[in-house]
Design a protein around this motif. Sequence first.
Motif, PDB file in Angstrom:
ATOM      1  N   PHE A  68      73.865 -45.209  28.496  1.00 23.48           N
ATOM      2  CA  PHE A  68      75.115 -45.555  29.166  1.00 23.48           C
ATOM      3  C   PHE A  68      76.223 -45.779  28.149  1.00 23.48           C
ATOM      4  CE2 PHE A  68      72.907 -49.534  28.474  1.00 23.48           C
ATOM      5  CZ  PHE A  68      73.893 -50.417  28.084  1.00 23.48           C
ATOM      6  N   GLU A 105      73.872 -49.966  34.801  1.00 25.50           N
ATOM      7  CA  GLU A 105      74.511 -51.073  34.083  1.00 25.50           C
ATOM      8  C   GLU A 105      75.510 -51.788  34.979  1.00 25.50           C
ATOM      9  OE1 GLU A 105      77.687 -50.294  31.632  1.00 25.50           O
ATOM     10  OE2 GLU A 105      77.856 -52.441  31.219  1.00 25.50           O
ATOM     11  N   SER A 106      76.335 -51.023  35.715  1.00 25.26           N
ATOM     12  CA  SER A 106      77.377 -51.669  36.515  1.00 25.26           C
ATOM     13  C   SER A 106      76.790 -52.435  37.703  1.00 25.26           C
ATOM     14  CB  SER A 106      78.415 -50.653  36.982  1.00 25.26           C
ATOM     15  OG  SER A 106      77.843 -49.793  37.933  1.00 25.26           O
ATOM     16  N   TYR A 112      71.596 -56.641  25.271  1.00 26.03           N
ATOM     17  CA  TYR A 112      72.768 -56.605  26.144  1.00 26.03           C
ATOM     18  C   TYR A 112      72.447 -57.161  27.528  1.00 26.03           C
ATOM     19  CZ  TYR A 112      76.675 -54.266  28.612  1.00 26.03           C
ATOM     20  OH  TYR A 112      77.774 -53.981  29.361  1.00 26.03           O
ATOM     21  N   PHE A 113      71.253 -56.846  28.025  1.00 27.91           N
ATOM     22  CA  PHE A 113      70.891 -57.299  29.365  1.00 27.91           C
ATOM     23  C   PHE A 113      70.256 -58.687  29.378  1.00 27.91           C
ATOM     24  CE2 PHE A 113      71.148 -52.722  30.196  1.00 27.91           C
ATOM     25  CZ  PHE A 113      71.898 -52.728  31.355  1.00 27.91           C
ATOM     26  N   ILE A 154      70.492 -52.401  23.538  1.00 25.79           N
ATOM     27  CA  ILE A 154      70.410 -52.310  24.994  1.00 25.79           C
ATOM     28  C   ILE A 154      69.644 -53.478  25.616  1.00 25.79           C
ATOM     29  CG2 ILE A 154      69.568 -50.869  26.902  1.00 25.79           C
ATOM     30  CD1 ILE A 154      70.250 -48.437  25.141  1.00 25.79           C
ATOM     31  N   ARG A 194      79.907 -43.775  28.085  1.00 20.31           N
ATOM     32  CA  ARG A 194      81.082 -44.628  28.220  1.00 20.31           C
ATOM     33  C   ARG A 194      82.066 -44.377  27.084  1.00 20.31           C
ATOM     34  NH1 ARG A 194      79.571 -50.360  27.525  1.00 20.31           N
ATOM     35  NH2 ARG A 194      80.138 -49.920  25.391  1.00 20.31           N
ATOM     36  N   ILE A 201      66.869 -49.198  28.857  1.00 20.06           N
ATOM     37  CA  ILE A 201      67.656 -49.782  29.940  1.00 20.06           C
ATOM     38  C   ILE A 201      66.729 -50.344  31.020  1.00 20.06           C
ATOM     39  CG2 ILE A 201      67.967 -47.609  31.224  1.00 20.06           C
ATOM     40  CD1 ILE A 201      70.808 -48.565  31.898  1.00 20.06           C
ATOM     41  N   GLY A 256      72.689 -44.133  33.803  1.00 20.21           N
ATOM     42  CA  GLY A 256      72.645 -45.377  33.030  1.00 20.21           C
ATOM     43  C   GLY A 256      73.880 -46.229  33.253  1.00 20.21           C
ATOM     44  N   ASP A 257      75.061 -45.579  33.321  1.00 22.64           N
ATOM     45  CA  ASP A 257      76.298 -46.324  33.571  1.00 22.64           C
ATOM     46  C   ASP A 257      76.243 -47.022  34.927  1.00 22.64           C
ATOM     47  OD1 ASP A 257      78.249 -45.324  31.327  1.00 22.64           O
ATOM     48  OD2 ASP A 257      77.188 -43.566  32.062  1.00 22.64           O
ATOM     49  N   VAL A 280      66.814 -54.233  32.169  1.00 17.55           N
ATOM     50  CA  VAL A 280      67.081 -54.763  33.516  1.00 17.55           C
ATOM     51  C   VAL A 280      65.850 -55.456  34.095  1.00 17.55           C
ATOM     52  CG1 VAL A 280      68.909 -53.098  34.011  1.00 17.55           C
ATOM     53  CG2 VAL A 280      66.574 -52.590  34.736  1.00 17.55           C
ATOM     54  N   LEU A 330      75.439 -55.733  35.425  1.00 16.34           N
ATOM     55  CA  LEU A 330      76.362 -56.531  34.617  1.00 16.34           C
ATOM     56  C   LEU A 330      77.827 -56.235  34.929  1.00 16.34           C
ATOM     57  CD1 LEU A 330      74.595 -56.383  31.154  1.00 16.34           C
ATOM     58  CD2 LEU A 330      74.997 -58.430  32.498  1.00 16.34           C
TER      59      LEU A 330
END
Lengths: 268, 274
Positions: free
Chosen positions: A208, A227-228, B209-210, B206, A212, B110, A223-224, B114, A231
């Motif tokens: 992501f 993520e949205s 970040y989460f 990554i 971006r 990712i 992935g973007d 998550v 977060l």
Amino acid sequence: MKASKFLAVPYIAWVLIFTIIPLSLVVFFALTDSDGNFTLDNLFQMSDYMSVLFRSIVFAIIATVICLVIAFPAAYIISRVSSMNQSSLIILIMVPMWISFLLRTYAWMTLLEPNGLINKMFSLVGLGPFDLINNAGAVILGMVYNYLPFMILPLHSVMTKIEPHTVEAAQDLGCNKINLVRKVILPLSMPGISTGIVAVFVPSVSTFVISRMLGGGTNDLIGDFIESQFLGNSYNPHLGSAMALVLMVIVLFMMSLFNQFGSEEGAV
Amino acid sequence: MTKMRFSSKLYLYAVYAFLYIPIFVLIVFSFNQSKSRANWTGFTFDWYIKLFQNETIMTSLMNTIIVAVAASVFSTILGTMAAIGIYNMRKTSRTILMNLTYIPVISPEIIMGVSLMLLFRYLVDRSGFEFGFVSLILAHISFDVPYVIYNVLPKLRTMNPNLVEAAMDLGCDSKMAFFKVVVPEIMPGIFSGFLMAMTYSIDDFIVSYFTAGENIETLSITIDSMTRRKVSPEINALSAIIFVVIAIVLIGKNFLQNRKLRHDRALARAAVHH
């Protein structure tokens, strides 16, 4: 040492809490609504994002193919030099890998932007400025740049085991260059090729950051969107989990296609 | 091993140029006076000074080191114990556990990010747990441990199993045999596992970040927010420092290995002559 197998007990507990439960939570969230009731709505909602999913897969495939095309000759050339030079050349492939991919992608951002260095070079010869950033090409370039070493390294590690005698024998028996690659080098490199394909495809399809930074919001990938949902502004972990689940299925499918399961020391 | 042909050489140069030119441009412009990334206006060290005066960056660097050290120490212990346990397991349970160990390595980061975030959110809602150092370190351990196991297990496999019995015959109890015989034998694997865990932790963006929450930033999270602001030449300065450190470590390591290789060969030759 019979009792020593119990040394793995804390790790088993760890795997349970920090791998199995979290992944089960993703499945659980994907299949429930905000009240915790079972629903398939999140997965059905995925149909709105089919174009994004499609784009992610296509970009990742293109990036993987380009990496393979660039890496194959490079890895072969490296595998034919003397072993001491070989290790230096391989270290030089690894150095960029250890620099944060954020910085590597940022580097391309500064090169490609409208008043960046590349456009400045063009303007010196009276061309441009061109739109080099915020498009599909830039995103794919970012993937190729970031993950090219992931293709070169596994290819090199199988190619370095191809004996020079094998190549010479093929040539003595009348193989021309094309047949040498097609009938000797390619088949012998197959394990490295499949490792490399998975190693480039998986981070490409799930990125992501690259999309971006180089896609400028017009080329968002799966992935973007994940993520949205977790977060970003559109917080919805249920939809996000459904997307993550779909992504996981794609990745697992890809791995089974290239037979990347089972080997105990498969990584590294 | 033939000499490289000109066309091959040219091709390799092109590949290395592709890999290195963006990084070199980044480094060159870390010495640029203006904030421009295309116009050279003069030489300066200002961005390096600004970098070290930037409290956000320095704090996040500290956080990165704390998290990386804590996570890699803990995962080295957990992973080494796990490797010894796995080595002594029966085939079925060993295969199952090794496949589970494989999950964090193969799944996209990712997804790891998550999924752990969902777990920590659940704990936050149900208990006094909070996002921060603890959640970060727990997440890092989760992706670090497999690498320790992958490094220790081969060393156990190549160890002579009679060594332990010999130690016991000579009067060691099982605990002593473990610390005096097994641990020294597998030490190189433990050490490379530790280093690998450390590098993965420092490099990670990554998963951090989460799982970091809002109150704590690691270096990569700070870099990420700096790239969002587009123009910040301190990043260039930071990249230059990181690049030089990594290049020195890797090339230095390679140099020492090559020297050892040459040394060993010379010794072997000498032995043949005598």
